[in-house]
Motif scaffolding. Structure first.
Motif, short mmCIF file in Angstrom:
data_model
loop_
_atom_site.label_atom_id
_atom_site.label_comp_id
_atom_site.label_asym_id
_atom_site.label_seq_id
_atom_site.Cartn_x
_atom_site.Cartn_y
_atom_site.Cartn_z
N THR A 189 0.84 -1.18 -0.02
CA THR A 189 -0.07 -0.02 0.16
C THR A 189 0.96 1.21 -0.05
OG1 THR A 189 -0.12 -0.10 2.24
CG2 THR A 189 -1.93 -1.02 1.10
N HIS A 190 0.67 2.23 1.01
CA HIS A 190 1.36 3.39 0.93
C HIS A 190 1.80 3.97 2.20
CE1 HIS A 190 -2.54 5.24 1.35
NE2 HIS A 190 -2.96 4.58 0.32
N THR A 191 2.00 5.27 2.44
CA THR A 191 2.62 5.67 3.66
C THR A 191 1.34 6.48 4.23
OG1 THR A 191 3.21 7.94 2.48
CG2 THR A 191 4.88 6.09 2.65
N ARG A 192 0.16 6.38 3.91
CA ARG A 192 -0.96 7.28 4.76
C ARG A 192 -1.46 5.94 5.61
NH1 ARG A 192 -3.17 10.68 -0.05
NH2 ARG A 192 -2.42 12.75 0.47
N TYR A 193 -0.96 4.77 5.62
CA TYR A 193 -1.24 3.69 6.74
C TYR A 193 -0.09 3.49 7.39
CZ TYR A 193 -5.16 3.01 3.42
OH TYR A 193 -6.36 3.07 2.59
N LEU A 194 -0.05 3.18 8.77
CA LEU A 194 1.03 2.65 9.46
C LEU A 194 1.62 1.52 9.03
CD1 LEU A 194 -0.14 3.62 13.06
CD2 LEU A 194 1.98 4.60 11.95
N HIS A 195 2.80 1.44 8.82
CA HIS A 195 3.67 0.12 8.40
C HIS A 195 4.76 0.07 9.19
CE1 HIS A 195 5.01 -3.31 5.87
NE2 HIS A 195 3.64 -3.77 5.82
N PHE B 149 2.99 13.45 -0.46
CA PHE B 149 2.73 12.22 -0.49
C PHE B 149 3.05 11.83 -1.98
CE2 PHE B 149 -0.45 9.26 -1.90
CZ PHE B 149 0.01 8.08 -1.22
N ASN B 150 3.80 10.54 -1.66
CA ASN B 150 4.31 10.02 -3.07
C ASN B 150 3.78 8.47 -3.17
OD1 ASN B 150 5.97 8.35 -4.91
ND2 ASN B 150 7.40 10.05 -4.68
N THR B 151 2.71 8.17 -3.97
CA THR B 151 2.02 7.10 -3.89
C THR B 151 2.85 5.96 -3.83
OG1 THR B 151 0.35 8.10 -5.45
CG2 THR B 151 0.40 5.69 -5.39
N GLY C 215 6.18 5.87 -3.34
CA GLY C 215 7.50 6.12 -2.56
C GLY C 215 7.36 5.68 -0.90
N ASN D 265 6.65 2.42 -0.13
CA ASN D 265 5.62 1.61 -0.05
C ASN D 265 6.32 0.41 0.64
OD1 ASN D 265 6.36 -0.74 -2.10
ND2 ASN D 265 5.81 0.98 -3.42
#
Lengths: 404, 404
Positions: free
Chosen positions: A73-79, A283-285, A287, A289
Motif C-alpha cells: 500500500t502506501h505511507t498514509r497507513y502505518l506500516h 505524499f508520493n503514491t 514512495g 511502499n
C-alpha cells in the motif's frame, strides 16, 4: 510476421529512448555480476550500480517476493517496514536526520530543490559544469550533461569540476557572487560527491569543506547527491560526503537502494525539514511502499552483512592499481568500486567501450569530453572478475590504439 | 524498550508525512478488496485505486516474482517485455501513439510539461482550481489542492471546475486570454478527465471538446491526466478522455498501472514527441524496467481478461443508484467505480469517513470544500461489497447527522 524487436521498439516507444553500444545488448537474465543475453552469451557487468549486491540476489529477491505476496500500500497507513528501514538507514548517518522516500533519484533531488527554496527564500542553484541530477523539469535544469538542447535554468550557475589544480571553493564563491549581482538569492549548492558525470573526482578528500562553508555563509544549503556514490560504493565510507568530513543539509540517494526495485529517498537534518514539513505535506503514491521498503531493508542488510563496502575497497584498490599500469590510461581516479580511467579522447573511449562489449565485459564512458572510462560494477565484484575486466580493457585498448 | 510505532515514525520520517483517519490504520496484509490490520481486523478497501485487480492478485504477483527472480535492468538494453507491454497498452488507444515509461504519475506529468514547453515554445499552463497533478517542483506548481503553502507557478492560470452550469470552455478561453495579456504563450491545458480532486465531474460527456479546441487554437497542447481515471475505472471506456470523444496530444497514467508496483507512463501522439525525442534523450533508471513492465503487462491482462472495466460499470451503476437514495447525500457523481457523493459540508464528510473506518470500510473525501466522499474501490468490487459499503455509509451518515 512480427518485425524484429528493435524495429518494434522504435515504433512503439518515444524517440527519446537511447540504447547502449553500437550493437545493442538483448538481455534475458542476470545472476551475481553476470548478465546473459537471449542467445545465451554471458557478459560481465562492470557498469550497473543499480545492483550493488549483484543481479537477483536471493535474499533480496526473497524479501521482495514475501512482501509482494502479503501487502503493498502506501505511507498514509502505518506500516512497520518503513520505520524499521528508516531506522537502519539513518543509523549509517554521522548526524541526526529524517527521511522522505520517493521512487527515483530525480524525485529526491527535485524535492531537495523545493525544500531549499522554501527554507532559504532564494532561487539560485549552483552545480558543476557537467552535472547530472535528474530528468524532472527542475532537475533537468541543473543537469548540463543532458546536452545543449536541454536549457539550464535562468537561476542556475555552473562551477568547474574539481580536477587537479582547480580551486573548487573559489568557483563556488564566484558563482554565489554572480547570482547576487543578478539579484538572485542563493538557495542550494548541489554536488554529486564523486562527480560521476564530470569525470570522477575524489581527491584530495576534504576539498568540499570550504565550498560548503561558502554556500552556507551566503544563506544557502548544501545537498550531497549520493544517488551514484552512496551505499558503500566508495569503499571506505557508506556515503561519499563522509570522505570529505562534512555534514550536508540534505542527502539524496537512489539507484542501488533497492538492488533494482524502484526506490529512492532524501535525508534531511531536522532543522532543515521542520518548517517545510509543518506547512507542506508530501505524499508520493509509490514512495516508501511496503515492498520498496522491504527491498531497501534487505539490500542494506546484505551490504552490511556481506561486507560489500569493504569488498569495494579491497577489489577497487586492486583494480585501480592494475589499470594504472597501462600506458594508454592517462589517469585512474575514484574510490572503491567507482572508477574513472582517463583516455586521450572520446573516439578511443567509445571504441574501447564497444570493443569490451564485443569481448563480453560491460562498462561505459563519461566526463564532459567523453574520454573517461566509467567503471562501476556490483559491489560483490571479485578479484578474478577484476582480472577479467583489466585484461579485457587492455585487449580492447590494444585494438583501439592499433586502429588509429 | 522500543517506543510505539507512531512515535518512531514521527522521529525518523519527515514531518511532511500525513496519515489517514483520526485513528491511523496499522496494516499487515491484503487480499482482494480486503485489508487486514495487525490486530487481525478486516477492512473493506473502497479507496485504493492502486490495486485495480485487488490486493495481491495471484497472477500479477506471479509475474512480478518470475521477473524479479530472472532479471531487472533498464531501458538502455533491449528487452522483450517493454515492447510487448507498449504494444498491448497502445492497442487500447483510439489513435496512433508512442510510450515513455516513468516511476510515478508526477514524473509522467512533469515530462509532459517539458515536452509541451519544448514543442510550443510557450510557458503558460492552464489547470482547474483544485487540481492535483504531482509533487515535483513543476507539477506541484499546477496542484492547487496541495494547499496555499505551495505556490502556483507564475505562468499558471486556473479555471473553475466543470460543475453543473459552468461553461468550462469559456473558462479556458479566458485563461488563455489572461496569459496572452501578460505576454505568456500558452503551452498546455492539463485536465484530470474525471476531475478527481475538484469534486469528481463526469457529465455531460463531451464538455471537454470546445476546451481542447480553444487551447489548440492558441498554439498549446492538451494533456489528459489519466493517473486516477485511467485503466477502465470509469466503466465504459479504458480512458476517461474517451468518454468525451477527444484525442489528447498526451496522456499520463500511473497509480493502477502495475497493481501496486511503481510504474507510470506518458503516451504521446507521434507528431508531438518527434521533435522533442530527436533532440532530447530521456532515461529514467527504474522507468520501464523489466519487472515494472511484467507487472504492468499482467495488470492490463487481468483488467481485460477478468472484464474489470465491465464490472466497474455494472457495480458502479448499482452502487451510485443505492447511494443516491440517502437524503443526506446531495448529489452522486462519477462514472464506473469512481464515485463522488456530495454532503453538506466538510465536517460531516470527515465525520463519515472516520466513522466508516471505525465500522471497517475505507473511503476518503475530496473537493475544494472537502465535502465530497471519494469512493474508488478496486475494480473487482462485487455487488455484495457494494452493499456493505452502502449500508456502512448510511449508518455512518446517521451517526454523523445525529451528532450535529
Amino acid at each position: 510476421m512480427t518485425p524484429p524487436l528493435l524495429e518494434r521498439r522504435q515504433q512503439l516507444l518515444s524517440p527519446s529512448y537511447r540504447l547502449f553500444y553500437d550493437e545493442p545488448l538483448h538481455l534475458a537474465s542476470g545472476q551475481g555480476a553476470w548478465l546473459t543475453d537471449v542467445q545465451g552469451r554471458r557478459f560481465l557487468d562492470a557498469y550497473n550500480n543499480v545492483v550493488p549486491a549483484g543481479h537477483c540476489h536471493p535474499r533480496i529477491v526473497a524479501a521482495i517476493v514475501a512482501q509482494t505476496e502479503r501487502l503493498n500500500t502506501h505511507t498514509r497507513y502505518l506500516h512497520d517496514t518503513i520505520v524499521d528501514y528508516a531506522d537502519a538507514l539513518l543509523a549509517t548517518f554521522p548526524f541526526p536526520a529524517q527521511a522522505t522516500f520517493t521512487c527515483s533519484g530525480s524525485e529526491a533531488n527535485d524535492l531537495a530543490i523545493r525544500i531549499a527554496r522554501h527554507v532559504t527564500g532564494g532561487e539560485g542553484l549552483i552545480i558543476t559544469e557537467n552535472a547530472y541530477h535528474g530528468v524532472t523539469s527542475s532537475t533537468a535544469e541543473i543537469s548540463p550533461s543532458l546536452g545543449k538542447s536541454v536549457n539550464l535554468g535562468a537561476h542556475v550557475r555552473t562551477v568547474r569540476a574539481p580536477a587537479a589544480g582547480t580551486d573548487f571553493a573559489a568557483g563556488v564563491r564566484s558563482a554565489i557572487a554572480d547570482l547576487q549581482r543578478h539579484g538572485i538569492r542563493p538557495a542550494l549548492l548541489v554536488v554529486d560527491t564523486i562527480f560521476s558525470s564530470d569525470g570522477i573526482f575524489s581527491d584530495p578528500a576534504g576539498f568540499l569543506v570550504p565550498a560548503v562553508e561558502a554556500i552556507r555563509e551566503a544563506g544557502g544549503l548544501f545537498l550531497a547527491d549520493e544517488v551514484q556514490p552512496g551505499f558503500g560504493r566508495t569503499g571506505t565510507h557508506m556515503w561519499g560526503f563522509e570522505r570529505h568530513g562534512i555534514a550536508p543539509d540534505m542527502v539524496s540517494m537512489g539507484k542501488p537502494m533497492g538492488n533494482g526495485y524502484p526506490v529512492a529517498g532524501l535525508v534531511c537534518q531536522p532543522d532543515v525539514i521542520r518548517n517545510f514539513g509543518s506547512s507542506i505535506r508530501y505524499f508520493n503514491t509509490f514512495g516508501g511502499n511496503p515492498v520498496a521498503m522491504a527491498a531497501a531493508l534487505a539490500t542494506l542488510s546484505v551490504i552490511q552483512d556481506e561486507h560489500l563496502m569493504e569488498n569495494a575497497h579491497t577489489v577497487g584498490t586492486y583494480l585501480r592499481a592494475k589499470l594504472a599500469r597501462h600506458p594508454a590510461i592517462l589517469d585512474v581516479r575514484g574510490a572503491g568500486l567507482f572508477i574513472g580511467a582517463e583516455l586521450a579522447d572520446e573516439a578511443i573511449a567509445t571504441r574501447v567501450v564497444n570493443e569490451m562489449r564485443a569481448r563480453g565485459v560491460l562498462i561505459s564512458s563519461s566526463g564532459p569530453a567523453g574520454n573517461v572510462l566509467k567503471i562501476r560494477p556490483p559491489l560483490i565484484f571479485s578479484h578474478e572478475q577484476a582480472d577479467i575486466l583489466n585484461d579485457t580493457t587492455e585487449a580492447a585498448l590494444d585494438v583501439a590504439l592499433s586502429d588509429l
